[in-house]
Enzyme design. Structure first.
Site, PDB file in Angstrom:
ATOM      1  N   VAL A   1       0.899   4.521   1.158  1.00 17.14           N
ATOM      2  CA  VAL A   1       1.275   5.323   2.327  1.00 17.14           C
ATOM      3  C   VAL A   1       2.203   4.528   3.239  1.00 17.14           C
ATOM      4  CG1 VAL A   1       0.412   6.542   4.361  1.00 17.14           C
ATOM      5  CG2 VAL A   1      -0.857   6.664   2.206  1.00 17.14           C
ATOM      6  N   CYS A   2       1.886   3.251   3.460  1.00 13.62           N
ATOM      7  CA  CYS A   2       2.737   2.401   4.301  1.00 13.62           C
ATOM      8  C   CYS A   2       4.148   2.294   3.740  1.00 13.62           C
ATOM      9  CB  CYS A   2       2.140   1.004   4.397  1.00 13.62           C
ATOM     10  SG  CYS A   2       0.491   0.926   5.080  1.00 13.62           S
ATOM     11  N   THR A   3       4.252   2.224   2.433  1.00 18.23           N
ATOM     12  CA  THR A   3       5.568   2.115   1.805  1.00 18.23           C
ATOM     13  C   THR A   3       6.431   3.319   2.165  1.00 18.23           C
ATOM     14  OG1 THR A   3       4.678   0.776  -0.011  1.00 18.23           O
ATOM     15  CG2 THR A   3       6.755   1.929  -0.417  1.00 18.23           C
TER      16      THR A   3
ATOM     17  N   THR B   1       0.856  -1.175   0.000  1.00 14.06           N
ATOM     18  CA  THR B   1       0.000   0.000   0.000  1.00 14.06           C
ATOM     19  C   THR B   1       0.898   1.233   0.000  1.00 14.06           C
ATOM     20  OG1 THR B   1      -0.157  -0.226   2.407  1.00 14.06           O
ATOM     21  CG2 THR B   1      -1.991  -1.071   1.107  1.00 14.06           C
TER      22      THR B   1
ATOM     23  N   LEU C   1       7.354   3.121   6.115  1.00 16.58           N
ATOM     24  CA  LEU C   1       8.384   2.143   6.452  1.00 16.58           C
ATOM     25  C   LEU C   1       9.745   2.583   5.917  1.00 16.58           C
ATOM     26  CD1 LEU C   1       6.355  -1.123   5.884  1.00 16.58           C
ATOM     27  CD2 LEU C   1       7.294  -0.349   8.040  1.00 16.58           C
TER      28      LEU C   1
END
Length: 213
Positions: free
Chosen positions: A45-47, A43, A50
């Site tokens: 935003v998560c990328t 996804t 992190l």
């Protein structure tokens, strides 16, 4: 399901991850911890989150903080996703991502909010101290990326205020003036604890240069 509140003991668990099974308390040892969840692998935003967290590795290390992420996908999916994170964010993910496909950790930490999604975790953050006590909780919607500079700022405040009789004011940054806690009244104690001096704005509002760490 119980909601974790400030001062509660963070639940221990054992869960699979991209680097193999992890026992949470053993992983933390005597360090502070940041446990944060992601709605799903691959996804956007998560990328970015992190990737940015990986770039902060030295900042977390100098504060004695270990980071661990959670996503409800399996370990192989995490490994495949990490390749994308490293490539698109020009970094190297250097912390584990829990493979919470059975929702064990998500349920323990109340990371699934049914009114947002019945299956995906929201963007939860828990700061946990070396005594395994929950010191901060944050919950963001899936559409909003977190501010990890703010998370570092809170850790700085917690570590400072744990060791000195101060609180940190609005928008405080490391190095700024602090507030003397109202419970200290004795003049001799004030002089002993705050050798840099202090300013009385009001009897209940006294500022002092940040104590040495």
């Amino acid at each position: 399901m119980a909601t974790l509140r400030l001062g509660d003991t963070a639940p221990d668990f054992e869960q699979d991850s991209d680097i193999g099974p992890i026992k949470f308390y053993d992983y933390l040892g005597d360090s502070w911890g940041v446990l944060f969840s992601h709605p799903a692998d691959f996804t956007p935003v998560c990328t970015t989150e992190l990737g940015y967290t990986a770039k902060l590795a030295d900042e977390f290390a100098k504060r004695n903080v270990k980071v661990i992420a959670v996503s409800v996908d399996d370990a192989q999916s995490h490994k495949d996703w990490i390749k994308d994170i490293n490539d698109t964010q020009s970094t190297t993910v250097n912390f584990p991502i829990l493979a919470d496909s059975d929702r064990k950790v998500s349920d323990l930490y109340d990371m699934i909010h049914p009114n947002a999604s019945n299956t995906a975790t929201v963007r939860s953050v828990f700061i946990i101290d070396p005594n395994k006590k929950v010191r901060l909780t944050l919950t963001y919607p899936a559409s909003t990326g977190r501010n990890f500079n703010e998370i570092l700022r809170v850790i700085d405040s917690l570590q400072l205020t744990d060791s000195h009789s101060v609180a940190t004011p609005v928008n405080w940054q490391d190095g700024d003036d602090c507030i003397i806690v109202p419970s200290i009244k004795d003049e001799a104690e004030l002089k002993a604890k705050f050798p840099k001096g202090y300013t009385v704005v009001r009897p209940y509002l006294r500022t002092t240069p940040q104590p040495n760490k």
